[in-house]
Design a protein around this motif. Structure first.
Motif, PDB file in Angstrom:
ATOM      1  N   PHE A 149       0.787  -1.152  -0.129  1.00  0.00           N
ATOM      2  CA  PHE A 149      -0.044   0.066   0.146  1.00  0.00           C
ATOM      3  C   PHE A 149       0.848   1.174  -0.025  1.00  0.00           C
ATOM      4  N   SER A 150       0.353   2.395  -0.443  1.00  0.00           N
ATOM      5  CA  SER A 150       0.973   3.536  -0.338  1.00  0.00           C
ATOM      6  C   SER A 150      -0.225   4.747  -0.034  1.00  0.00           C
ATOM      7  N   GLY A 151       0.206   5.919   0.448  1.00  0.00           N
ATOM      8  CA  GLY A 151      -0.758   6.986   0.624  1.00  0.00           C
ATOM      9  C   GLY A 151      -1.375   6.766   1.903  1.00  0.00           C
ATOM     10  N   PRO A 152      -2.497   7.631   1.969  1.00  0.00           N
ATOM     11  CA  PRO A 152      -3.280   7.314   3.529  1.00  0.00           C
ATOM     12  C   PRO A 152      -3.698   5.940   3.630  1.00  0.00           C
ATOM     13  N   ALA A 153      -3.463   5.400   4.952  1.00  0.00           N
ATOM     14  CA  ALA A 153      -3.735   4.003   5.339  1.00  0.00           C
ATOM     15  C   ALA A 153      -3.725   3.826   6.709  1.00  0.00           C
ATOM     16  N   VAL A 154      -4.608   3.050   7.317  1.00  0.00           N
ATOM     17  CA  VAL A 154      -4.716   2.246   8.397  1.00  0.00           C
ATOM     18  C   VAL A 154      -4.250   0.967   8.705  1.00  0.00           C
ATOM     19  N   GLU A 155      -3.057   0.563   9.400  1.00  0.00           N
ATOM     20  CA  GLU A 155      -2.498  -0.732   9.290  1.00  0.00           C
ATOM     21  C   GLU A 155      -2.628  -1.309  10.388  1.00  0.00           C
ATOM     22  N   ALA A 156      -3.082  -2.624  10.645  1.00  0.00           N
ATOM     23  CA  ALA A 156      -3.091  -3.403  11.715  1.00  0.00           C
ATOM     24  C   ALA A 156      -3.642  -4.870  11.332  1.00  0.00           C
ATOM     25  N   SER A 157      -4.071  -5.761  12.288  1.00  0.00           N
ATOM     26  CA  SER A 157      -4.615  -7.026  11.896  1.00  0.00           C
ATOM     27  C   SER A 157      -5.926  -6.709  11.517  1.00  0.00           C
ATOM     28  N   ALA A 158      -6.284  -7.702  11.007  1.00  0.00           N
ATOM     29  CA  ALA A 158      -7.752  -7.631  10.445  1.00  0.00           C
ATOM     30  C   ALA A 158      -8.831  -7.601  11.495  1.00  0.00           C
ATOM     31  N   PRO A 159      -8.599  -8.300  12.636  1.00  0.00           N
ATOM     32  CA  PRO A 159      -9.808  -8.072  13.699  1.00  0.00           C
ATOM     33  C   PRO A 159      -9.480  -6.666  14.493  1.00  0.00           C
ATOM     34  N   LEU A 160      -8.337  -6.324  14.827  1.00  0.00           N
ATOM     35  CA  LEU A 160      -8.045  -5.124  15.221  1.00  0.00           C
ATOM     36  C   LEU A 160      -8.711  -3.864  14.659  1.00  0.00           C
ATOM     37  N   LEU A 161      -8.471  -3.837  13.137  1.00  0.00           N
ATOM     38  CA  LEU A 161      -9.041  -2.857  12.371  1.00  0.00           C
ATOM     39  C   LEU A 161     -10.771  -3.071  12.308  1.00  0.00           C
TER      40      LEU A 161
END
Length: 297
Positions: free
Chosen positions: A218-230
């Motif tokens: 990915f690039s640009g605006p993003a939120v990164e975490a595990s799927a359950p946490l997201l």
């Protein structure tokens, strides 16, 4: 070129597998859990979680959405809390078999829509709990709700939802957010990234597109975490700030993410709102320390 409409552009074949797969996994979870067990949701047992997702004589959510689309997306936006309170109270004493049957009816109604209703309805606006959206986006939105409530059932002793269901839930969340961004005339986008990959939308004057994103690309605006946490942060099940402070959740290109902030003003209860509010706090004076923790990467 016509207006882009997110996952509706991908078509029913892809959406069908995602939604019906989420239904099947949720049905398996409910079938294996004690419905009398209290959940992490205040005042709700596993019973209430299951009941409010069922199709009952007095609660036919999908049929109402189809009727709204056929009438041009007219009518008031439903109050989801009031509807949930009414349905769970009305069926508080339903038996286990009745609850499972109601869930199967809703799953079957979804399958019938995807198989039998005119494809033109997919991109027709309907009145959902977050505003007027294309009907197929709302149908896919079931995958988000089933994934989140599947995570809720873990507190009742259920096995966690399968990874593919969590990914479908993220795709649904991204699609609805993209639709709302387009409705607010926002040019921008975001990626929800997990170690297994993720989903991204991009909105502009031509509508919004949604695409799967391979892990680590990915690039640009993003939120990164595990799927359950997201999913738990997006649904307000957890406060994302502690997860961000310990870097279990990372925000990338906060300024780009903040371009989506008007969505929260327009739809205060939007799924994903807590993540956008997290970005706002990161940029604000009170969130200065968090901003240094996140970095700008």
């Amino acid at each position: 070129m016509g207006r882009h409409q997110g996952m509706a552009d991908a078509g029913r074949d892809q959406v069908s597998g995602m939604v019906l797969g989420a239904w099947d996994a949720f049905l398996d979870q409910v079938a294996a859990v004690d419905l009398e067990r209290s959940s992490r949701l205040p005042g709700w047992r596993a019973h209430e979680i299951a009941v409010h997702l069922g199709c009952w004589d007095d609660h036919t959510a999908l049929a109402d959405l189809i009727a709204s689309a056929r009438s041009g997306g007219a009518g008031p936006q439903p109050d989801v809390d009031a509807v949930n309170a009414r349905v769970t109270a009305a069926h508080r004493s339903a038996s286990r078999d009745e609850v499972l049957a109601a869930l199967r009816r809703n799953r079957d109604a979804t399958a019938r829509y995807l198989k039998e209703e005119p494809v033109e309805l997919d991109t027709t606006p309907t009145v959902s709990v977050v505003g007027r959206l294309p009907l197929l986006s709302v149908v896919l939105g079931q995958a988000y709700e089933l994934a989140v409530h599947g995570l809720d059932l873990v507190s009742c002793g259920a096995e966690p939802p399968p990874p593919e269901v969590l990914q479908s839930g993220l795709a649904a969340l991204v699609d609805v957010t993209g639709a709302l961004a387009a409705s607010c005339d926002i040019t921008g986008g975001v990626t929800l990234a997990t170690p297994e990959g993720g989903w991204a939308f991009a909105a502009d004057g031509a509508g919004w597109t949604v695409r799967g994103v391979p892990a680590g690309s990915f690039s640009g605006p993003a939120v990164e975490a595990s799927a359950p946490l997201l999913l738990e942060a997006a649904s307000g099940r957890i406060n994302p700030l502690p997860a961000a402070a310990t870097r279990r959740l990372r925000v990338h290109d906060v300024a780009g993410l903040l371009r989506l902030a008007p969505i929260v003003q327009k739809v205060p209860g939007i799924p994903g709102g807590p993540l956008l509010q997290l970005a706002a706090r990161t940029m604000g004076g009170a969130g200065g320390v968090l901003g240094r923790l996140f970095g700008r990467g």
